[in-house]
Design a protein around this motif. Structure first.
Motif, short mmCIF file in Angstrom:
data_model
loop_
_atom_site.label_atom_id
_atom_site.label_comp_id
_atom_site.label_asym_id
_atom_site.label_seq_id
_atom_site.Cartn_x
_atom_site.Cartn_y
_atom_site.Cartn_z
N GLY A 287 -62.67 13.63 -30.35
CA GLY A 287 -62.82 14.15 -31.69
C GLY A 287 -61.83 13.57 -32.68
O GLY A 287 -60.79 13.02 -32.31
N ASP A 288 -62.16 13.71 -33.97
CA ASP A 288 -61.30 13.19 -35.02
C ASP A 288 -59.91 13.80 -34.98
O ASP A 288 -58.93 13.18 -35.36
CB ASP A 288 -61.92 13.47 -36.40
CG ASP A 288 -63.19 12.67 -36.62
OD1 ASP A 288 -63.32 11.61 -36.01
OD2 ASP A 288 -64.05 13.12 -37.39
N ALA A 289 -59.83 15.07 -34.53
CA ALA A 289 -58.56 15.78 -34.54
C ALA A 289 -57.69 15.45 -33.33
O ALA A 289 -56.56 15.94 -33.24
CB ALA A 289 -58.80 17.29 -34.62
N SER A 290 -58.17 14.64 -32.41
CA SER A 290 -57.40 14.33 -31.21
C SER A 290 -56.15 13.54 -31.58
O SER A 290 -56.22 12.54 -32.30
CB SER A 290 -58.25 13.51 -30.23
OG SER A 290 -59.40 14.22 -29.84
N MET A 291 -55.00 14.00 -31.05
CA MET A 291 -53.75 13.30 -31.34
C MET A 291 -53.75 11.91 -30.71
O MET A 291 -53.32 10.94 -31.31
CB MET A 291 -52.56 14.11 -30.83
CG MET A 291 -51.22 13.44 -31.08
SD MET A 291 -49.81 14.47 -30.61
CE MET A 291 -49.95 15.78 -31.83
N TRP A 292 -54.22 11.80 -29.46
CA TRP A 292 -54.25 10.52 -28.78
C TRP A 292 -55.68 10.24 -28.36
O TRP A 292 -56.13 10.69 -27.31
CB TRP A 292 -53.33 10.53 -27.54
CG TRP A 292 -51.96 11.07 -27.79
CD1 TRP A 292 -51.37 12.09 -27.13
CD2 TRP A 292 -51.02 10.62 -28.76
NE1 TRP A 292 -50.11 12.31 -27.62
CE2 TRP A 292 -49.86 11.42 -28.63
CE3 TRP A 292 -51.03 9.62 -29.73
CZ2 TRP A 292 -48.74 11.26 -29.42
CZ3 TRP A 292 -49.90 9.46 -30.53
CH2 TRP A 292 -48.78 10.26 -30.36
N PRO A 293 -56.47 9.55 -29.17
CA PRO A 293 -57.86 9.29 -28.82
C PRO A 293 -57.99 8.40 -27.60
O PRO A 293 -57.08 7.63 -27.27
CB PRO A 293 -58.41 8.59 -30.08
CG PRO A 293 -57.21 8.02 -30.75
CD PRO A 293 -56.08 8.96 -30.46
N LEU A 294 -59.10 8.52 -26.93
CA LEU A 294 -59.42 7.67 -25.78
C LEU A 294 -60.72 6.94 -26.09
O LEU A 294 -61.61 7.47 -26.75
CB LEU A 294 -59.57 8.51 -24.51
CG LEU A 294 -58.32 9.23 -24.03
CD1 LEU A 294 -58.65 10.13 -22.85
CD2 LEU A 294 -57.24 8.24 -23.64
N GLY A 295 -60.83 5.73 -25.58
CA GLY A 295 -62.04 4.98 -25.89
C GLY A 295 -62.16 3.71 -25.09
O GLY A 295 -61.62 3.59 -23.99
N TYR A 296 -62.83 2.73 -25.68
CA TYR A 296 -63.18 1.51 -24.98
C TYR A 296 -63.09 0.32 -25.94
O TYR A 296 -63.20 0.47 -27.15
CB TYR A 296 -64.61 1.59 -24.45
CG TYR A 296 -64.90 2.82 -23.64
CD1 TYR A 296 -64.78 2.82 -22.25
CD2 TYR A 296 -65.32 4.00 -24.26
CE1 TYR A 296 -65.05 3.96 -21.50
CE2 TYR A 296 -65.59 5.15 -23.53
CZ TYR A 296 -65.45 5.13 -22.15
OH TYR A 296 -65.71 6.25 -21.42
N THR A 297 -62.93 -0.85 -25.35
CA THR A 297 -63.09 -2.10 -26.09
C THR A 297 -64.23 -2.88 -25.45
O THR A 297 -64.24 -3.07 -24.23
CB THR A 297 -61.80 -2.93 -26.08
OG1 THR A 297 -60.77 -2.20 -26.77
CG2 THR A 297 -62.01 -4.27 -26.76
N THR A 298 -65.18 -3.28 -26.27
CA THR A 298 -66.39 -3.93 -25.77
C THR A 298 -66.54 -5.31 -26.38
O THR A 298 -66.30 -5.50 -27.58
CB THR A 298 -67.63 -3.08 -26.11
OG1 THR A 298 -67.49 -1.78 -25.53
CG2 THR A 298 -68.90 -3.74 -25.59
N LEU A 299 -66.92 -6.28 -25.53
CA LEU A 299 -67.23 -7.63 -26.00
C LEU A 299 -68.74 -7.74 -26.22
O LEU A 299 -69.53 -7.43 -25.32
CB LEU A 299 -66.79 -8.68 -25.00
CG LEU A 299 -65.29 -8.78 -24.67
CD1 LEU A 299 -65.03 -10.00 -23.79
CD2 LEU A 299 -64.45 -8.82 -25.92
#
Length: 578
Positions: A287-299
């Motif tokens: 979520g936008d309010a997350s202090m430390w977002p998690l995600g991915y990097t995609t080619l």
């Protein structure tokens, strides 16, 4: 100010304001599919006749953000310094930088400064023109975003013209490819033809199209003849020549309802990074309010938009792309991933709290960073030397090759065997054995050449009258008392006030590629006295600034205090910002 060896550092703190005359902005209209002019908000895509040759010839050096049109900070070995590394010079202003030939271009406090790369001397400076973000250099022209797209003569700092492009907010750092400069403002992508000084084409997402979301106001990436821009739900590639849409991706990688392409913010810039084959784009699923977002990097394939590989979950901010790996950042760290499988294959040995920028050379990953002090036991021997600074890591093992401390978390650029680190000041880090160093030594020898020559001539038996010899001796005695009461008192006192004001390369607060907010760290007050500054400089470890001991002691005190006080962040370490 960074502590360093005074005998070798050439500091330039002067600021000369160069008057500049603003020419009338010329933003002539181009033909548009919808019939509106180039500043109309309703425009979908506009076109004008541009050359068919879309080959992009990259400018040597670090001509724009990320160092290439694709923002990909991968450099040739010739650009890297060889250790031991020292602080060659320091400039009292800081900001994002571009480096071309022998000049460093710096954006600071709404101004653009040009510095001599050899010694940091100021060549020219504009007045406050509302500039922000990283400058871009093409030939004899410097372009900078901010309140307007501004074109400046690279030789003397004279302002050619300023274009507001119909937008009152801050334009993103321009990216130069071939004859064009690309920037985003008010959700619109502008392709600016530099020579005629007019908008060649532009793209504005509108409600009557599938791309109804405004584009992120961040740098675009250019690769394989395409320009890639990103919004919350879409990544779109346009033909460099005329703005024709090449492909669109509208499914950000993620596994929950919050999945979106990562937006720019003061902490994480997250602009796309491209080569001629692939483009890396970050996405998050928290979520936008997350202090430390998690995600991915995609080619993604630059030609087709097809997804090729995605990193393991964590990193969402593209960093660099090499033949073997792609690197990406999260809120605290930098990691490397196998380019074919997406599996994590590289991690630095240090425990970092934040890594805002990297560059990759021949076997070395350079990073500007700050450490997570709570992650180290100050009683152990593996505590790195510097809290904030530039770190060079082995690209195979992640082990630290060398580091140099800075006053804050630095953003880095890499060109001409020099690492430029910008935090609270701009410093140039070079090899002690490079050509720059030899030129400085030659200059010093030349300055003292007359005296040496006279002494040699006299020793060779040059005939002079006794009166002349006596007069020379008396003059020498008067001018050389053997005591230096100004710079050589034998005592050096340094004080740290306890406030760390991190200005991250963008004084106007624009989040277009270099951050821009001030972060205050609660650091313990410390005062260190060096009873013999000259001796410490002589005996200092090559490759580190002379104040490393002071910085190391302060970091240890901070870690001890934090460990005693408790408190943790999402990654398990103590958050040093309160």
């Amino acid at each position: 100010m960074v502590e360093h060896d005074r005998r070798r550092v050439l500091k330039r703190t002067g600021l000369a304001t160069v008057g500049a005359t603003l020419a009338a902005a010329s933003t002539s209209s181009a033909s548009a599919e919808t019939g509106t002019d180039t500043t109309g908000a309703s425009t979908t895509t506009t076109h004008s006749a541009v050359g068919a040759d879309t080959t992009v010839t990259e400018t040597a050096g670090w001509p724009s953000i990320g160092g290439t049109p694709g923002n990909n900070p991968v450099v040739e070995p010739a650009a890297e310094p060889e250790p031991p590394v020292y602080v060659a010079w320091e400039y009292e202003h800081a900001g994002p930088t571009a480096i071309v030939d022998d000049t460093v271009y710096l954006t600071t406090d709404g101004e653009v400064h040009a510095l001599d790369a050899a010694d940091g001397a100021l060549e020219w400076a504009t007045h406050n023109i509302g500039a922000s973000g990283t400058p871009a250099v093409r030939g004899d022209t410097v372009l900078v975003g901010g309140e307007r797209l501004t074109l400046i003569d690279a030789a003397d700092g004279e302002i050619c013209c300023q274009h507001d492009l119909g937008y009152d907010g801050a334009l993103a750092s321009p990216v130069v490819a071939g004859d064009y400069a690309f920037t985003v403002g008010d959700g619109t992508l502008f392709a600016f033809d530099i020579d005629p000084r007019e908008v060649a084409w532009e793209f504005t997402p509108t409600a009557d199209t599938d791309e109804h979301e405004p584009l992120y106001e961040q740098p675009v990436a250019v690769g394989g003849g395409a320009v890639v821009a990103v919004s919350e739900s879409h990544a779109v590639a346009f033909e460099l020549e005329d703005g024709t849409k090449r492909w669109r991706v509208d499914d950000p990688v993620g596994d929950d309802e919050y999945s979106r392409f990562m937006e720019p913010n003061p902490r994480q810039t997250s602009y796309p990074v491209a080569t001629d084959e692939v483009v890396a784009i970050g996405s998050v699923d928290t979520g936008d309010a997350s202090m430390w977002p998690l995600g991915y990097t995609t080619l993604y394939d630059v030609e087709t938009g097809e997804r090729r590989v995605t990193s393991e979950r964590s990193t969402f901010d593209p960093g660099a792309i090499t033949d073997e790996r792609f690197y990406a950042l999260d809120s605290h760290n930098v990691r490397g991933y196998d380019r074919d499988s997406g599996e994590e294959s590289w991690d630095p040995s240090s425990i970092t709290y934040r890594v805002p920028s990297i560059a990759v050379g021949d076997g070395i990953v350079y990073a500007g960073l700050t450490l997570d002090g709570a992650g180290y036991d100050p009683d152990e021997d593996d505590v790195p030397e510097h809290y904030d600074g530039v770190y060079a890591f082995d690209a195979d093992t992640g082990e630290i090759e060398w580091s140099v401390g800075t006053d804050g978390i630095p953003h880095i650029a890499l060109a001409n065997e020099t690492v430029y680190a910008s935090s609270e000041t701009l410093v140039a880090l070079r090899s002690e054995n490079d050509d720059w160093h030899e030129e400085e030594a030659d200059t010093a020898d030349d300055e003292g050449g007359d005296e040496s020559d006279d002494t040699t001539d006299e020793a060779a038996g040059e005939e002079e009258s006794e009166d002349t010899t006596s007069e020379e001796s008396e003059t020498d005695t008067d001018n050389d008392t053997g005591t230096d009461t100004d710079a050589d008192t034998g005592t050096d006192t340094d004080a740290d006030t306890g406030t760390d004001n991190e200005t991250e390369n963008n004084s106007t607060g624009s989040a277009d590629g270099n951050g821009g907010t001030n972060e205050t760290a609660d650091k313990s007050t410390e005062s260190e006295a060096d009873s013999n500054d000259n001796d410490n400089n002589k005996d200092g470890t090559p490759g580190f600034t002379a104040g490393a001991g002071v910085l190391g002691a302060g970091a240890t005190l901070e870690w001890l205090r934090r460990r005693a006080g408790g408190g943790s962040n999402a990654s398990g370490g103590t958050d040093r910002r309160e």
